[in-house]
Design an enzyme around this catalytic site. Structure first.
Site, PDB file in Angstrom:
ATOM      1  N   HIS A   1      23.615  42.456 -20.785  1.00  0.00           N
ATOM      2  CA  HIS A   1      24.948  41.973 -20.444  1.00  0.00           C
ATOM      3  C   HIS A   1      24.807  40.704 -19.635  1.00  0.00           C
ATOM      4  O   HIS A   1      23.886  40.588 -18.828  1.00  0.00           O
ATOM      5  CB  HIS A   1      25.713  43.038 -19.638  1.00  0.00           C
ATOM      6  CG  HIS A   1      27.179  42.798 -19.579  1.00  0.00           C
ATOM      7  ND1 HIS A   1      27.742  41.896 -18.709  1.00  0.00           N
ATOM      8  CD2 HIS A   1      28.206  43.346 -20.290  1.00  0.00           C
ATOM      9  CE1 HIS A   1      29.059  41.906 -18.885  1.00  0.00           C
ATOM     10  NE2 HIS A   1      29.365  42.764 -19.839  1.00  0.00           N
TER      11      HIS A   1
ATOM     12  N   ASP B   1      29.180  48.932 -24.885  1.00  0.00           N
ATOM     13  CA  ASP B   1      29.279  49.200 -26.318  1.00  0.00           C
ATOM     14  C   ASP B   1      28.310  50.251 -26.814  1.00  0.00           C
ATOM     15  O   ASP B   1      28.455  50.749 -27.928  1.00  0.00           O
ATOM     16  CB  ASP B   1      29.046  47.902 -27.105  1.00  0.00           C
ATOM     17  CG  ASP B   1      30.181  46.939 -26.899  1.00  0.00           C
ATOM     18  OD1 ASP B   1      31.334  47.390 -26.981  1.00  0.00           O
ATOM     19  OD2 ASP B   1      29.929  45.760 -26.637  1.00  0.00           O
TER      20      ASP B   1
HETATM   21  N1  ACO Z   1      17.537  43.320 -26.660  1.00  0.00           N
HETATM   22  C1  ACO Z   1      16.320  42.795 -26.397  1.00  0.00           C
HETATM   23  N2  ACO Z   1      16.104  41.863 -25.459  1.00  0.00           N
HETATM   24  C2  ACO Z   1      17.148  41.469 -24.736  1.00  0.00           C
HETATM   25  C3  ACO Z   1      18.444  41.966 -24.945  1.00  0.00           C
HETATM   26  C4  ACO Z   1      18.615  42.938 -25.956  1.00  0.00           C
HETATM   27  N3  ACO Z   1      19.813  43.466 -26.216  1.00  0.00           N
HETATM   28  N4  ACO Z   1      19.298  41.374 -24.102  1.00  0.00           N
HETATM   29  C5  ACO Z   1      18.572  40.512 -23.382  1.00  0.00           C
HETATM   30  N5  ACO Z   1      17.278  40.571 -23.755  1.00  0.00           N
HETATM   31  C6  ACO Z   1      16.169  39.804 -23.214  1.00  0.00           C
HETATM   32  C7  ACO Z   1      16.288  38.341 -23.649  1.00  0.00           C
HETATM   33  O1  ACO Z   1      15.624  38.105 -24.863  1.00  0.00           O
HETATM   34  C8  ACO Z   1      15.652  37.612 -22.487  1.00  0.00           C
HETATM   35  O2  ACO Z   1      14.257  37.701 -22.637  1.00  0.00           O
HETATM   36  P1  ACO Z   1      13.304  36.464 -22.189  1.00  0.00           P
HETATM   37  O3  ACO Z   1      13.477  36.354 -20.713  1.00  0.00           O
HETATM   38  O4  ACO Z   1      11.934  36.900 -22.607  1.00  0.00           O
HETATM   39  O5  ACO Z   1      13.815  35.269 -22.937  1.00  0.00           O
HETATM   40  C9  ACO Z   1      16.024  38.483 -21.287  1.00  0.00           C
HETATM   41  O6  ACO Z   1      16.280  39.792 -21.794  1.00  0.00           O
HETATM   42  C10 ACO Z   1      17.249  37.980 -20.559  1.00  0.00           C
HETATM   43  O7  ACO Z   1      18.301  38.000 -21.466  1.00  0.00           O
HETATM   44  P2  ACO Z   1      19.366  36.841 -21.644  1.00  0.00           P
HETATM   45  O8  ACO Z   1      19.434  36.477 -23.072  1.00  0.00           O
HETATM   46  O9  ACO Z   1      19.178  35.782 -20.637  1.00  0.00           O
HETATM   47  O10 ACO Z   1      20.652  37.621 -21.244  1.00  0.00           O
HETATM   48  P3  ACO Z   1      22.059  37.039 -21.381  1.00  0.00           P
HETATM   49  O11 ACO Z   1      22.728  37.380 -20.144  1.00  0.00           O
HETATM   50  O12 ACO Z   1      22.053  35.618 -21.802  1.00  0.00           O
HETATM   51  O13 ACO Z   1      22.620  37.832 -22.668  1.00  0.00           O
HETATM   52  C11 ACO Z   1      23.767  39.335 -24.035  1.00  0.00           C
HETATM   53  C12 ACO Z   1      23.457  38.876 -22.599  1.00  0.00           C
HETATM   54  C13 ACO Z   1      24.232  38.133 -24.880  1.00  0.00           C
HETATM   55  C14 ACO Z   1      24.889  40.369 -23.991  1.00  0.00           C
HETATM   56  C15 ACO Z   1      22.493  39.922 -24.653  1.00  0.00           C
HETATM   57  O14 ACO Z   1      22.009  40.937 -23.806  1.00  0.00           O
HETATM   58  C16 ACO Z   1      22.722  40.491 -26.054  1.00  0.00           C
HETATM   59  O15 ACO Z   1      22.764  39.717 -27.032  1.00  0.00           O
HETATM   60  N6  ACO Z   1      22.842  41.835 -26.197  1.00  0.00           N
HETATM   61  C17 ACO Z   1      23.030  42.474 -27.467  1.00  0.00           C
HETATM   62  C18 ACO Z   1      24.475  42.337 -27.962  1.00  0.00           C
HETATM   63  C19 ACO Z   1      25.434  43.243 -27.214  1.00  0.00           C
HETATM   64  O16 ACO Z   1      25.198  44.427 -27.006  1.00  0.00           O
HETATM   65  N7  ACO Z   1      26.588  42.625 -26.821  1.00  0.00           N
HETATM   66  C20 ACO Z   1      27.643  43.329 -26.086  1.00  0.00           C
HETATM   67  C21 ACO Z   1      27.675  42.884 -24.641  1.00  0.00           C
HETATM   68  S1  ACO Z   1      28.890  43.765 -23.743  1.00  0.00           S
HETATM   69  C22 ACO Z   1      30.342  43.072 -24.176  1.00  0.00           C
HETATM   70  O17 ACO Z   1      30.407  41.941 -24.575  1.00  0.00           O
HETATM   71  C23 ACO Z   1      31.634  43.863 -24.005  1.00  0.00           C
END
Ligand code: ACO
Length: 388
Positions: free
Chosen positions: A265, A319
């Site tokens: 998130h 979710d």
């Molecule tokens: N699966 C695997 N790795 C992940 C995930 C995930 N779901 N989420 C984050 N990471 C990793 C990233 O790859 C990153 O790794 P790195 O440091 O090696 O590059 C690290 O964790 C930090 O993540 P960010 O991408 O910086 O997190 P950000 O805050 O930008 O992204 C987001 C948040 C977009 C929600 C992301 O976690 C994601 O795409 N999740 C899956 C989709 C999802 O479930 N969306 C619903 C969100 S809740 C809502 O909107 C109501």
């Protein structure tokens, strides 16, 4: 004169730029706190109802018994759709997405109530009631219409959540199912300055009518980067297929830098508090309706993701378990985002009302990166340069 001062920095997606001052909700992503008007979400999910919470969000305080009864009564009274809206929905293509149907129907409601008196509290109250009352009816009506059936009329004996499930399935839900669904709505009702709320505010700032405001927000929520993750999280459980496949699946995702849906998130860097509550609601449903094998996969997946990605702050988000709850309630997958819209309408309306109290039209700027003083090229010259 240049439109922007040179020191103006471009922040893609306006990430972390405050777009409003608000007293509606608060999130602390490090501590895993979500509060509506200062009240922790756990308290509201347990002790309140969706409509009482909507009242709290929109009018800033919990209603008295009398205020709540009047609010619930008015909403019950306004649940029916005008036959012209229902007939219009019958003309929608059955292959259309339910979010597009909802956006169109919500905007159409504005055609019937185009008189705008935004400084009149009664006008605001009526619009709030009409929208909260009719959005669930629109969602349920489209679901029936697209399967060739006539919409089911609202049942005046049922409360908000139970009536929606009844209009969707034609069966009165059990008290547990209705209570769990109501709590789901409470959990999704508001979440600070997210994309659809921002969209609602931009539209509201032009002083257009609230139906246009909600239609804008629904259109924004429809996108897969905002409202679509619950559906994808459920698909993921199906794709994994069994508990034994979880660990290799997670390893492969990490190796290929593939995001695992339902985890991570932008704000929460611990388990989303809504996810914890949804998990317990899912368990209550399974106790009554029977076990879902997807739940075993989900538990193992959460354990493995926490083990492997917890240090990066990646935990289950709202979710992850909501899809399992909706599946147990018999709600089709492409209605998960409309469920979100039914709930979030309360938050959008709260922000609409707050915006009106101190409105300033949104008019950001841009940093122009194009060319200047480009000579106009005639059609003949353009064509000759093309053929050469
Ligand atoms: N699966 C695997 N790795 C992940 C995930 C995930 N779901 N989420 C984050 N990471 C990793 C990233 O790859 C990153 O790794 P790195 O440091 O090696 O590059 C690290 O964790 C930090 O993540 P960010 O991408 O910086 O997190 P950000 O805050 O930008 O992204 C987001 C948040 C977009 C929600 C992301 O976690 C994601 O795409 N999740 C899956 C989709 C999802 O479930 N969306 C619903 C969100 S809740 C809502 O909107 C109501």
């Amino acid at each position: 004169m240049s439109e922007v001062t040179p020191q103006c920095e471009y922040i893609p997606g306006l990430s972390n730029i405050p777009a409003a001052q608000s007293s509606i909700s608060h999130v602390d992503g490090r501590l895993g706190i979500l509060e509506y008007r200062g009240i922790p979400i756990q308290e509201l999910a347990q002790k309140s109802t969706f409509l009482e919470t909507a009242y709290l969000l929109i009018w800033g305080q919990l209603p008295t018994q009398e205020q709540l009864e009047a609010f619930e009564r008015d909403i019950r009274y306004h649940r029916r759709l005008k036959y012209r809206i229902r007939d219009m929905m019958k003309c929608f293509p059955e292959t259309g997405h339910p979010m597009d149907a909802l956006q169109t129907a919500a905007a159409a409601l504005g055609l019937f109530h185009s008189r705008r008196v935004l400084d009149d509290e009664m006008y605001i109250r009526r619009a709030v009631i009409r929208l909260l009352a009719k959005i669930p009816t629109m969602v349920a009506a489209f679901e029936l219409i697209r399967h060739g059936n006539d919409p089911i009329m609202p049942n005046d004996d049922l409360d908000y959540a139970a009536n929606f499930l009844y209009m969707l399935t034609g069966r009165e839900p059990t008290p547990t199912a209705a209570r769990v669904f109501d709590a789901c709505l409470t959990l999704h009702a508001e979440h600070t300055m997210n994309t659809s709320t921002f969209s609602a505010l931009v539209t509201a700032s032009t002083l257009t009518d609230p139906y246009g405001v909600i239609a804008s927000a629904v259109g924004t929520l429809a996108g897969p980067l905002h409202g679509g993750a619950a559906e994808e999280a459920l698909d993921l459980l199906a794709e994994i297929g069994s508990v034994n496949n979880v660990r290799p699946y997670v390893d492969a995702c990490i190796q290929n830098r593939k995001k695992i849906m339902g985890f991570g998130h932008r704000v929460y860097k611990v388990k989303d508090p809504r996810s914890t509550i949804l998990q317990s609601l899912a368990e209550q449903l399974f106790e009554e309706l029977g076990h879902d094998p997807y739940y075993d996969i989900a538990l193992e997946l959460e354990k493995v993701v926490e083990e492997k990605l917890g240090e990066k702050g990646v935990y289950a988000n709202v979710d992850f378990y909501s899809g399992l709850v909706y599946r147990a309630l018999g709600i089709p997958k492409d209605l998960f985002t409309p469920m979100f819209a039914i709930a979030r309408a309360a938050g959008w309306l709260a922000h609409w009302r707050e915006q009106l109290t101190e409105n300033r039209i949104f008019r950001p700027t841009q940093i122009y990166v194009g060319e200047h003083e480009v000579p106009f090229v005639s059609m003949e010259e353009r064509e000759s340069s093309f053929t050469n």
